[in-house]
Design an enzyme around this catalytic site. Structure first.
Site, PDB file in Angstrom:
ATOM      1  N   GLU A 292    -101.077   9.646  17.514  1.00 45.45           N
ATOM      2  CA  GLU A 292    -101.627  11.003  17.690  1.00 45.45           C
ATOM      3  C   GLU A 292    -101.100  11.497  19.027  1.00 45.45           C
ATOM      4  O   GLU A 292    -101.614  11.109  20.082  1.00 45.45           O
ATOM      5  CB  GLU A 292    -103.156  10.941  17.717  1.00 45.45           C
ATOM      6  CG  GLU A 292    -103.782  10.474  16.418  1.00 45.45           C
ATOM      7  CD  GLU A 292    -103.782  11.543  15.342  1.00 45.45           C
ATOM      8  OE1 GLU A 292    -103.409  12.696  15.618  1.00 45.45           O
ATOM      9  OE2 GLU A 292    -104.148  11.211  14.205  1.00 45.45           O
ATOM     10  N   LEU A 293    -100.066  12.332  18.987  1.00 41.97           N
ATOM     11  CA  LEU A 293     -99.372  12.663  20.239  1.00 41.97           C
ATOM     12  C   LEU A 293     -99.557  14.132  20.623  1.00 41.97           C
ATOM     13  O   LEU A 293    -100.507  14.763  20.199  1.00 41.97           O
ATOM     14  CB  LEU A 293     -97.895  12.265  20.094  1.00 41.97           C
ATOM     15  CG  LEU A 293     -97.691  10.806  19.630  1.00 41.97           C
ATOM     16  CD1 LEU A 293     -96.223  10.484  19.446  1.00 41.97           C
ATOM     17  CD2 LEU A 293     -98.325   9.816  20.597  1.00 41.97           C
TER      18      LEU A 293
ATOM     19  N   ASN B 154    -108.538  12.605  27.944  1.00 39.47           N
ATOM     20  CA  ASN B 154    -108.977  14.007  27.848  1.00 39.47           C
ATOM     21  C   ASN B 154    -110.281  14.189  27.070  1.00 39.47           C
ATOM     22  O   ASN B 154    -111.034  15.128  27.329  1.00 39.47           O
ATOM     23  CB  ASN B 154    -107.853  14.923  27.334  1.00 39.47           C
ATOM     24  CG  ASN B 154    -107.464  14.635  25.909  1.00 39.47           C
ATOM     25  OD1 ASN B 154    -107.731  13.555  25.392  1.00 39.47           O
ATOM     26  ND2 ASN B 154    -106.823  15.595  25.272  1.00 39.47           N
TER      27      ASN B 154
ATOM     28  N   CYS C 222    -104.841  18.389  23.162  1.00 37.75           N
ATOM     29  CA  CYS C 222    -103.600  18.339  22.374  1.00 37.75           C
ATOM     30  C   CYS C 222    -103.481  19.574  21.501  1.00 37.75           C
ATOM     31  O   CYS C 222    -102.388  20.094  21.301  1.00 37.75           O
ATOM     32  CB  CYS C 222    -103.565  17.068  21.539  1.00 37.75           C
ATOM     33  SG  CYS C 222    -105.061  16.815  20.588  1.00 37.75           S
TER      34      CYS C 222
END
Ligand code: NAP
Length: 473
Positions: free
Chosen positions: A229-230, A132, A263
């Protein structure tokens, strides 16, 4: 071949890349490990110079890099240009501050002699990154680890191979030694193989729970330190006294930037009842005003989504949300263009038992909730498996910050768009992951905080309660 650039604007297969061979992986591990040993003896200032040069090269190649990013994953060209500049800013910041952040720290101690912590490199880092923000995601790991002297192997997303390779080429062109960042088109099994290798000493992943669970599982099994980092379902809380001009100007951007595939996109708008109607009307108006089209065209304001698969997944999540009772306040219509366009959509009436209440919708869908008290707003904000970021709009910034402090996420902005900058730590809690990238915290993610205590001679009279062998009575 798994790795290919398929332009999501027109579905053209631009380039395919063969998977990495076993030899390439072994060579990357060996080169990285040798470089780790060499870098341990080098002054950090030498790497700072190279990192500044990386920033300069990124700016020099900004147009080609931005175009490659747009063709790989569809984002608006001007957003790709912005990403390249941000990435150069991050490189410059770590080049300017890394040495200072990594300097030794003296410790006041009752032990004999002098104690200090040295911040040492640890070895090769395996990084797994998503599509992204193809450059920004790499730089968040690359800049601090290059400064400390950890070489890196990159496995980027299957749909952004051209951006991945261009980034690695820029790093090499800037003078970084071979092995500093090796981009490899690895299979999942090869990622696990790298994590199992003793030369790899850290694992960083940005991505979904799916990728995070698999990669963190392999890291845990092999006792490798890791950062995750979700995903996120960030709340955008609008309190009753908020400046509605500012809210209305920012809300649609916070959802539609990067076609909603961020995110930290504001995915849930939690709005006080007295301003709810005004908010919803404005969001509809702004969603209706976007113009889908060629992301290279400056007149376009809605980019395609990154792949057909992502678009189909979002549509099925939307259908499911509607089947469970959510109402479509705007959108959910077909966009008559060949690319992977998804009409910005607004959902209301999402009950707690609706899957959409607790599932990340990674595209241009806004979920809007009406609340009747500040406490209800905070409760809904926290009723999420994720805890990444958030925004609070309040007529009083101090009060907004108090509300922000009650939101269980890693980052909250008051009365503004969420920004990411090198000096600000980035990361979350709950299913949004653990660890932080960027800032002084990110600089330390994969550092050996080595304790050194030195004295000219031992003092056996000063055991100071320490655990030492004593003479037999
Ligand atoms: P993803 O499927 O988890 O992919 C991310 C990376 O992990 C890709 O390189 C992917 O490779 C790799 N991967 C997936 N499964 C793997 C496995 N079993 N073994 C090794 N590598 C594996 O994530 P995504 O859905 O494309 O990315 C979007 C997600 O990232 C969203 O949830 C978003 O919120 C999150 N995100 C988080 C942050 C943050 O900083 N917290 C920032 C941006 C995005 P392939 O492409 O080959 O599958």
């Amino acid at each position: 071949m798994a790795y290919k650039t398929v332009n999501p604007y027109n579905n053209e297969v631009v380039k395919e890349y063969p998977n990495a061979t076993e030899d390439q992986l072994q060579e990357a591990l060996a080169t990285g490990h040798d470089l780790y040993k060499t870098m341990r003896k080098q002054p950090i200032s030498e790497r700072a110079k190279i990192l500044h040069n990386v920033a300069a090269k990124l700016r020099e190649h900004s147009d080609e890099l931005a175009k490659a990013c747009t063709v790989d994953m569809g984002k608006l060209y001007r957003e790709s240009k912005g990403e390249v500049e941000l990435v150069a800013i991050i490189a410059d910041w770590f080049a300017d501050h890394g040495e200072d952040l990594l300097k030794s720290e003296k410790i006041d101690t009752i032990a004999t002699g002098e104690a200090e912590i040295r911040h040492q490199s640890t070895g090769v880092i395996m990084m797994v990154e998503p599509w992204n923000f193809p450059y920004y995601q790499i730089m968040r790991v690359f800049a601090p680890n290059f400064m400390v002297g950890n070489p890196m192997i990159l496995k980027h997303a299957a749909n952004t191979p051209t951006s991945a390779q261009m980034f690695a080429d820029v790093v090499a062109e800037a003078g970084a030694p071979k092995g500093s960042l090796t981009n490899l088109f690895l299979s999942y099994d090869q990622v696990t193989e790298a994590i199992e290798d003793p030369r790899v000493q850290g694992v960083a992943l940005t991505g979904s729970e799916r990728g995070g669970t698999a990669v963190a599982g392999a890291a845990g099994k092999n006792l490798k330190k890791n950062t995750m980092e979700l995903g996120g379902m960030d709340p955008f809380v609008v309190l009753g006294d908020a400046d509605m001009d500012a809210v209305n100007d920012i809300a649609w951007r916070a959802r539609l930037y990067n076609c909603g595939q961020v995110c930290t996109s504001s995915k849930r708008f939690i709005v006080m009842d007295n301003v709810y109607d005004e908010f919803l009307d404005s969001l509809k108006k702004h969603f209706a005003a976007v113009k889908p089209g060629d992301p290279m065209d400056p007149a376009t304001t809605l980019a395609p989504m990154n792949t057909e698969k992502a678009k189909n997944k979002l549509q099925s999540q939307l259908d499911d949300a509607i089947a469970h009772g959510a109402k479509v306040a705007y959108g959910n219509e077909h966009i008559d263009l060949p690319g992977q366009f998804f009409m910005p959509t607004i959902l209301t009436d999402i009950d707690k038992d609706n899957p959409a209440f607790k599932t990340e919708l990674f595209g241009p869908i806004a979920s809007v909730y009406k609340v009747h008290s500040e406490q209800e707003a905070i409760d809904i904000a926290n009723d999420s498996p994720y805890g990444l970021g958030g925004i609070v709009f309040s007529g009083d910034a101090d009060h907004g910050a108090e509300v922000a402090g009650q939101i269980e996420t890693g980052m909250v902005f008051v009365n503004n768009f969420m920004a990411t900058l090198p000096e600000l730590p980035f990361g979350g809690v709950k299913l949004s992951g653990y660890g932080r990238e960027m800032s002084h915290i990110g600089q330390m993610a994969f550092v050996n905080e080595q304790l050194i205590v030195k004295t000219d001679k031992p003092d056996l009279g000063n055991l100071a309660g320490g655990l030492v062998a004593t003479d037999p009575e």
